[in-house]
Design a protein around this motif. Sequence first.
Motif, PDB file in Angstrom:
ATOM      1  N   VAL A  17       0.787  -0.773  -0.322  1.00  0.00           N
ATOM      2  CA  VAL A  17       0.219  -0.015   0.476  1.00  0.00           C
ATOM      3  C   VAL A  17       0.216   0.949  -0.259  1.00  0.00           C
ATOM      4  CG1 VAL A  17      -1.896   1.352   1.046  1.00  0.00           C
ATOM      5  CG2 VAL A  17      -1.795  -1.273   1.135  1.00  0.00           C
ATOM      6  N   GLY A  18       0.937   1.967  -1.204  1.00  0.00           N
ATOM      7  CA  GLY A  18       1.706   3.044  -1.032  1.00  0.00           C
ATOM      8  C   GLY A  18       2.577   2.657  -2.277  1.00  0.00           C
ATOM      9  N   GLY A  26       4.922   5.594  -2.699  1.00  0.00           N
ATOM     10  CA  GLY A  26       6.291   6.145  -2.464  1.00  0.00           C
ATOM     11  C   GLY A  26       8.156   5.165  -3.091  1.00  0.00           C
ATOM     12  N   ARG A  43      -2.569   8.077  -4.892  1.00  0.00           N
ATOM     13  CA  ARG A  43      -2.244   9.910  -6.545  1.00  0.00           C
ATOM     14  C   ARG A  43      -1.539   9.080  -7.530  1.00  0.00           C
ATOM     15  NH1 ARG A  43      -1.169  14.385  -2.150  1.00  0.00           N
ATOM     16  NH2 ARG A  43       0.681  13.047  -2.386  1.00  0.00           N
ATOM     17  N   THR A  92       5.887  12.394   0.164  1.00  0.00           N
ATOM     18  CA  THR A  92       6.905  12.483   0.497  1.00  0.00           C
ATOM     19  C   THR A  92       8.118  12.859   0.084  1.00  0.00           C
ATOM     20  OG1 THR A  92       5.624  12.370   2.972  1.00  0.00           O
ATOM     21  CG2 THR A  92       7.969  12.943   2.670  1.00  0.00           C
ATOM     22  N   GLY A 110       8.531  15.744  -1.949  1.00  0.00           N
ATOM     23  CA  GLY A 110       8.636  16.879  -0.970  1.00  0.00           C
ATOM     24  C   GLY A 110      10.139  16.712   0.176  1.00  0.00           C
ATOM     25  N   HIS A 148      21.360  10.909   1.901  1.00  0.00           N
ATOM     26  CA  HIS A 148      22.419  10.322   2.532  1.00  0.00           C
ATOM     27  C   HIS A 148      23.316   9.722   3.715  1.00  0.00           C
ATOM     28  CE1 HIS A 148      19.533  11.913   6.456  1.00  0.00           C
ATOM     29  NE2 HIS A 148      18.958  12.132   5.057  1.00  0.00           N
ATOM     30  N   GLU A 206      -6.934   3.182  -4.664  1.00  0.00           N
ATOM     31  CA  GLU A 206      -6.791   3.698  -3.274  1.00  0.00           C
ATOM     32  C   GLU A 206      -6.724   2.498  -2.000  1.00  0.00           C
ATOM     33  OE1 GLU A 206      -9.262   6.425  -2.235  1.00  0.00           O
ATOM     34  OE2 GLU A 206      -8.704   6.698  -0.201  1.00  0.00           O
ATOM     35  N   VAL A 207      -6.429   1.931  -1.366  1.00  0.00           N
ATOM     36  CA  VAL A 207      -6.320   1.107  -0.983  1.00  0.00           C
ATOM     37  C   VAL A 207      -7.535   1.086   0.437  1.00  0.00           C
ATOM     38  CG1 VAL A 207      -5.986  -1.478   1.153  1.00  0.00           C
ATOM     39  CG2 VAL A 207      -4.191  -0.350  -0.879  1.00  0.00           C
ATOM     40  N   ALA A 267       3.143   0.705   2.723  1.00  0.00           N
ATOM     41  CA  ALA A 267       4.576   1.640   3.304  1.00  0.00           C
ATOM     42  C   ALA A 267       3.686   2.772   2.752  1.00  0.00           C
ATOM     43  CB  ALA A 267       4.996   0.820   2.013  1.00  0.00           C
ATOM     44  N   SER A 268       2.699   3.113   3.811  1.00  0.00           N
ATOM     45  CA  SER A 268       2.130   4.302   2.671  1.00  0.00           C
ATOM     46  C   SER A 268       2.615   5.598   3.363  1.00  0.00           C
ATOM     47  CB  SER A 268       0.533   3.818   3.837  1.00  0.00           C
ATOM     48  OG  SER A 268       0.765   4.098   4.825  1.00  0.00           O
ATOM     49  N   THR A 294       7.325  14.839  10.936  1.00  0.00           N
ATOM     50  CA  THR A 294       8.766  15.747  11.193  1.00  0.00           C
ATOM     51  C   THR A 294       8.078  16.808   9.974  1.00  0.00           C
ATOM     52  OG1 THR A 294      10.080  15.104   9.674  1.00  0.00           O
ATOM     53  CG2 THR A 294      10.149  14.740  12.060  1.00  0.00           C
TER      54      THR A 294
HETATM   55  C1  LIG Z   1      11.120  18.495   4.714  1.00  0.00           C
HETATM   56  C2  LIG Z   1      11.635  16.800   4.481  1.00  0.00           C
HETATM   57  C3  LIG Z   1      12.665  16.891   3.917  1.00  0.00           C
HETATM   58  C4  LIG Z   1      13.055  15.410   4.077  1.00  0.00           C
HETATM   59  N1  LIG Z   1      14.426  15.118   3.397  1.00  0.00           N
HETATM   60  C5  LIG Z   1      14.782  14.269   2.994  1.00  0.00           C
HETATM   61  C6  LIG Z   1      16.370  14.099   2.111  1.00  0.00           C
HETATM   62  O1  LIG Z   1      16.851  15.385   1.862  1.00  0.00           O
HETATM   63  N2  LIG Z   1      16.525  12.562   1.988  1.00  0.00           N
HETATM   64  C7  LIG Z   1      15.711  11.408   2.517  1.00  0.00           C
HETATM   65  O2  LIG Z   1      16.429  10.700   2.502  1.00  0.00           O
HETATM   66  N3  LIG Z   1      14.563  11.356   3.019  1.00  0.00           N
HETATM   67  C8  LIG Z   1      14.382  12.779   2.846  1.00  0.00           C
HETATM   68  N4  LIG Z   1      13.144  13.188   3.835  1.00  0.00           N
HETATM   69  C9  LIG Z   1      12.218  11.345   4.305  1.00  0.00           C
HETATM   70  C10 LIG Z   1      11.902  11.175   3.145  1.00  0.00           C
HETATM   71  O3  LIG Z   1      10.754  12.260   2.033  1.00  0.00           O
HETATM   72  C11 LIG Z   1      10.846   9.879   3.378  1.00  0.00           C
HETATM   73  O4  LIG Z   1      11.235   9.028   4.240  1.00  0.00           O
HETATM   74  C12 LIG Z   1      10.500   9.397   1.948  1.00  0.00           C
HETATM   75  O5  LIG Z   1      10.199  10.713   1.019  1.00  0.00           O
HETATM   76  C13 LIG Z   1       9.071   8.494   2.600  1.00  0.00           C
HETATM   77  O6  LIG Z   1       8.881   7.858   1.375  1.00  0.00           O
HETATM   78  P1  LIG Z   1       7.320   6.960   1.631  1.00  0.00           P
HETATM   79  O7  LIG Z   1       7.466   6.125   0.789  1.00  0.00           O
HETATM   80  O8  LIG Z   1       7.496   6.135   2.751  1.00  0.00           O
HETATM   81  O9  LIG Z   1       6.325   7.745   1.530  1.00  0.00           O
HETATM   82  P2  LIG Z   1       5.846   9.084   0.484  1.00  0.00           P
HETATM   83  O10 LIG Z   1       6.414   9.380  -0.333  1.00  0.00           O
HETATM   84  O11 LIG Z   1       4.759   9.613   1.056  1.00  0.00           O
HETATM   85  O12 LIG Z   1       5.058   8.093  -0.009  1.00  0.00           O
HETATM   86  C14 LIG Z   1       3.564   6.819   0.817  1.00  0.00           C
HETATM   87  C15 LIG Z   1       2.805   6.420  -0.446  1.00  0.00           C
HETATM   88  O13 LIG Z   1       1.571   6.341   0.257  1.00  0.00           O
HETATM   89  C16 LIG Z   1       0.252   6.416  -0.853  1.00  0.00           C
HETATM   90  N5  LIG Z   1      -0.684   6.188   0.823  1.00  0.00           N
HETATM   91  C17 LIG Z   1      -1.576   6.471   1.874  1.00  0.00           C
HETATM   92  N6  LIG Z   1      -2.864   5.581   2.128  1.00  0.00           N
HETATM   93  C18 LIG Z   1      -2.614   5.315   0.766  1.00  0.00           C
HETATM   94  C19 LIG Z   1      -4.535   4.599   0.404  1.00  0.00           C
HETATM   95  N7  LIG Z   1      -4.974   4.524   1.141  1.00  0.00           N
HETATM   96  N8  LIG Z   1      -3.943   4.201  -0.910  1.00  0.00           N
HETATM   97  C20 LIG Z   1      -2.907   3.426  -1.565  1.00  0.00           C
HETATM   98  N9  LIG Z   1      -1.871   5.024  -1.752  1.00  0.00           N
HETATM   99  C21 LIG Z   1      -2.151   5.538  -0.302  1.00  0.00           C
HETATM  100  C22 LIG Z   1       0.430   8.063  -1.065  1.00  0.00           C
HETATM  101  O14 LIG Z   1      -0.454   8.732  -1.494  1.00  0.00           O
HETATM  102  C23 LIG Z   1       1.600   8.196  -1.082  1.00  0.00           C
HETATM  103  O15 LIG Z   1       1.933   8.388  -1.756  1.00  0.00           O
HETATM  104  C24 LIG Z   1      12.470  14.313   4.444  1.00  0.00           C
HETATM  105  C25 LIG Z   1      11.213  13.796   4.407  1.00  0.00           C
HETATM  106  C26 LIG Z   1      10.254  15.565   4.690  1.00  0.00           C
HETATM  107  C27 LIG Z   1       9.241  15.736   5.488  1.00  0.00           C
END
Ligand SMILES: Cc1cc2nc3c(=O)[nH]c(=O)nc-3n(C[C@H](O)[C@H](O)[C@H](O)COP(=O)(O)OP(=O)(O)OC[C@H]3O[C@@H](n4cnc5c(N)ncnc54)[C@H](O)[C@@H]3O)c2cc1C
Length: 285
Positions: free
Chosen positions: A24-25, A27, A50, A56, A59, A65, A193-194, A230-231, A253
Amino acid sequence: MRDSQIYSSRFAALEGEPLDVVIVGGGIIGAGIARGAVLRGLRVALFEKRDFGSGTTAGSTRLIHGGLRYLEMLDFRLVRMDLRERETLLRIAPHLVRPLEFIMPFYRSSFFYRAKMRIGMRLYDLLSYDKSLPRHRFLSASELKEIEPNLRQQGLQGAAVYFDAQANSPERLCLENIIDAREHGAYTFNYTEVTGASLEGGNIKSVRVRDLLSDDETEVAIKSRIVINASGAWFDRVAGTLSKRASEQIRTTKGVHITCPPVTNRAVVVFAPIDGRLMLVIPWL
Ligand SMILES: Cc1cc2nc3c(=O)[nH]c(=O)nc-3n(C[C@H](O)[C@H](O)[C@H](O)COP(=O)(O)OP(=O)(O)OC[C@H]3O[C@@H](n4cnc5c(N)ncnc54)[C@H](O)[C@@H]3O)c2cc1C
């Protein structure tokens, strides 16, 4: 919801035997897991509500690092793991992940602080003993002035210089993981969406998904042996939806990014004079 019947042609391939893994997710974390799992021979489906990498991942500060900061918490295992991943990414995705030189200036710092920095830098190098990036070094105030003339000179004592890496586009890194996972047989769906799960004895047997590209609001059940949440920042919400129990595991954060014309030649680490908060000045594109 029709439990046994897969109505939508988008999900037709998921009919029949349960999948090994549903993620799920979509990213960077979900995409990486999908690729890793399918390369290990598992039947995988990933659902992203999406677009891939639009959470994130899109963003972030875009740094790859080792987590120099985590050394302060003495979490050597985490730093070592991150440094290994950094090296792997530099090797397998050199078109997306590039070395980035950081300068950490010292201003009127105590002997103790500078000694702590020296130990930290040495540890960072030790924990990345197998890296391809250059090791740290120190600069005097006059050497620093030559390469970074825009830094405030008052109270400047010198700087530590070390290397990390940068991905200009983590979204692309995410998408390339998705594409490679697909090429190896994973099923990946964006705008899906899940919305829930069916449980048996506390274990998830299937997840319900809804195709957000279709006007049809019907939900489809997808069976899987394992479901990975993995959301990211939505973790607790998704965990609650899947397990029907409240989840409070995430402490989020917040960071602020300001885009401006270049003010330094390299990446610079500074601390806010008011409250010591970390600020990174980073070249981008
Ligand atoms: C300001 C900031 C700066 C950062 N800078 C860095 C950096 O420089 N280097 C670094 O390594 N990390 C950085 N991080 C951390 C990093 O951004 C995150 O650890 C990483 O992007 C997380 O990835 P993810 O796949 O877990 O989350 P996301 O990229 O948020 O992916 C989760 C996904 O789940 C989806 N989702 C949610 N609910 C559902 C559902 N019900 N069904 C289907 N899909 C769903 C969402 O739409 C989303 O796309 C930073 C974080 C922040 C807040």
